[in-house]
Design an enzyme around this catalytic site. Sequence first.
Site, PDB file in Angstrom:
ATOM      1  N   THR A 258      29.380  40.916   4.523  1.00 22.27           N
ATOM      2  CA  THR A 258      30.624  40.167   4.471  1.00 22.27           C
ATOM      3  C   THR A 258      31.359  40.554   3.190  1.00 22.27           C
ATOM      4  OG1 THR A 258      29.503  38.377   3.315  1.00 22.27           O
ATOM      5  CG2 THR A 258      29.646  38.175   5.671  1.00 22.27           C
TER       6      THR A 258
ATOM      7  N   ASP B  81      25.270  37.480  16.054  1.00 24.00           N
ATOM      8  CA  ASP B  81      24.749  36.397  15.222  1.00 24.00           C
ATOM      9  C   ASP B  81      24.185  35.258  16.065  1.00 24.00           C
ATOM     10  OD1 ASP B  81      25.051  37.485  12.742  1.00 24.00           O
ATOM     11  OD2 ASP B  81      26.808  36.313  12.167  1.00 24.00           O
TER      12      ASP B  81
ATOM     13  N   SER C 278      26.200  31.048  11.002  1.00 23.24           N
ATOM     14  CA  SER C 278      26.442  31.985   9.911  1.00 23.24           C
ATOM     15  C   SER C 278      25.629  31.575   8.692  1.00 23.24           C
ATOM     16  CB  SER C 278      27.938  31.986   9.561  1.00 23.24           C
ATOM     17  OG  SER C 278      28.184  32.710   8.373  1.00 23.24           O
ATOM     18  N   SER C 279      25.467  32.525   7.756  1.00 21.76           N
ATOM     19  CA  SER C 279      24.872  32.231   6.451  1.00 21.76           C
ATOM     20  C   SER C 279      25.925  32.145   5.357  1.00 21.76           C
ATOM     21  CB  SER C 279      23.860  33.318   6.082  1.00 21.76           C
ATOM     22  OG  SER C 279      22.788  33.341   6.984  1.00 21.76           O
TER      23      SER C 279
ATOM     24  N   GLY D  34      26.141  39.350   2.067  1.00 20.22           N
ATOM     25  CA  GLY D  34      24.726  39.682   2.047  1.00 20.22           C
ATOM     26  C   GLY D  34      23.899  39.150   3.190  1.00 20.22           C
ATOM     27  N   GLY D  35      24.498  38.811   4.356  1.00 19.84           N
ATOM     28  CA  GLY D  35      23.683  38.294   5.447  1.00 19.84           C
ATOM     29  C   GLY D  35      22.964  37.028   5.020  1.00 19.84           C
TER      30      GLY D  35
END
Length: 608
Positions: free
Chosen positions: A419, A466, A491-492, A514-515
């Site tokens: 992201t 996702d 989402s993270s 960073g996921g």
Amino acid sequence: MPLRLVRPLRSALSLLALLALASCSTPDSPALTTKAPAPDLIQPESASGWTAKQAQASAHFAVAAAHPLASDAGREILLAGGSALDAAIAVQMVLTLVEPQSSGIGGGAFLLHWDGAKVQAFDGRETAPAAADENLFLKPDGKPMPYLQAVVGGRSVGTPGLLRMLEQAHAQHGKLPWARLFEPAIRLCEQGYALSGRSHKQLLNNTALRQDPQAGAYFFDAQGQALPEGSRLRNPALAAVLRQVAAGGADAFLKGTVAQDIVRRVRGHAGNPGLLSEADLAGYQPRQREVLCTPWRGQQVCGFPPPSSGHLTVMQMLGMMPAQAPAQAFSEGVPSAAWLHRYAEASKLAFADRAQYIADPDFVAAPGGDWRSLLAPEYLQARAALIGPRSMASAAAGQPAAALRVGWAPMPDQPEHGTSHISIIDAAGRAVAMTTSIEAGFGARIMSDGGTGLPGGFMLNNQLTDFALVPRDEQGRPVANRLQPGKRPRSSMAPTLVFDASGRRLSMSLGSPGGPAIIHFVAKTLLATADWQLDVQQALDLPNFGNFGGPVFLEQGRFPAATREDLQARGHRLVETELTSGIQAIQRSPTGWLGGADPRRDGAVRGD
């Protein structure tokens, strides 16, 4: 928040930098340490080196973004009298051009906004097409598609929500005309910009991107080789699309020729067609969510609610970590093995709850009817009591008070990707923390020219991956985060605004790409500034670490052998790798604001 320097820690960090250099050529890792690239599960983007950066002080406003040209655009808008929200729009449009692997108008975002009186959460997350169902990524034999096969092509493309969400936020908080905010990006599209080393590295060996007709002609030479670092890239197709959006708003993107081109490329993909329709695009609606503000260490930490798992998981972990000063928490200039052990165990417990409960709240009810049940002090105290002197093999989800045990299956681990993050505070004290994404590097590896017929364009997201690729377990129990029509994937992303205990005085804006490691990068920054009294740049410079329910991940070359050996003695399996955070943070200082940009990426801070 005090900004005094912890001098012994700074000296130790300087020494550690030398040790890290030495470790590159001295293979002294204990035998049980895996010294290899991290699995795709937690390492979505390759490392791009380390560039030492200084904290940037400013008296009135600050912009922190993932590329200097984007930060310049934000500064231009603020100097022209724009608001923090105006500047965020300008920054995002430039990032679409200069950081196409990470975010853009073909994706979505979560935006926190502080207007001096209240915090709002604007949800521009992508949605699943109306024609899709939970079996989208299952093969005829019922097994899931290999991850990369699912990602590449139209199947993984969700309805882009970024522009409609920004338009909604601008209607409430914009100061300059909408069209003015697109001028910096249009100018750069036409004049060109120098391809960064980071973008060049992302292009290398990217076979799927090279095979897309539009992207292949834009990012690669006639021989199919990635354009070298420093190549001047102009993007006339993106300039034309941005001009349409500047004049006609989000409708110019979600309807008409641009939408038609997106749908044509998604549905017409030769190897992996998707289901996105013009009706999906035209019907997209952003959401305004109830912000989650959590008391912690004498502060109010405000973050995004589901469908993001970021704030809940960060604050669960932090709620299980007792405050410790550097003298207690550090050894040889880095977090000690004892501290890392507790952090890793708290992470396992938090990620187990994440896998069990968190999904789009329009489809999945919160435990006990309130997401805050996962953050209740008595619940976290009970969870923390499970942490012992040795590593637990695995952690199961808990049961928050008053919550009935639901029949969800835990979501199996699967990759999440990169992201970008934008932090802005304007001269009036208004603030933005926006994390924005197209998911994997270069998204679905589909570039749209918006129907212009010109070179270049914008990348389409792959956010549908996702969702749980396997929607049910062997007993047939559904995963909360399974795909359903119109649903937003979990989402993270963790855009965060921090306030004093009253919730009225802003002290920090931060976030990271960073996921799933976003959760750890944000948690590290909060812990470093609150417990260890570091400024934001010192916090960002600290080595990264994390746990996602299995081994402990440590940033390669940053932790001494004694720390690693101690962790292993406590039963932890270790993986050393690059953990490429991209934190952008702005912190209140005695003279204004102090901005930090992650040394692991291209980010920059601009202010005045």
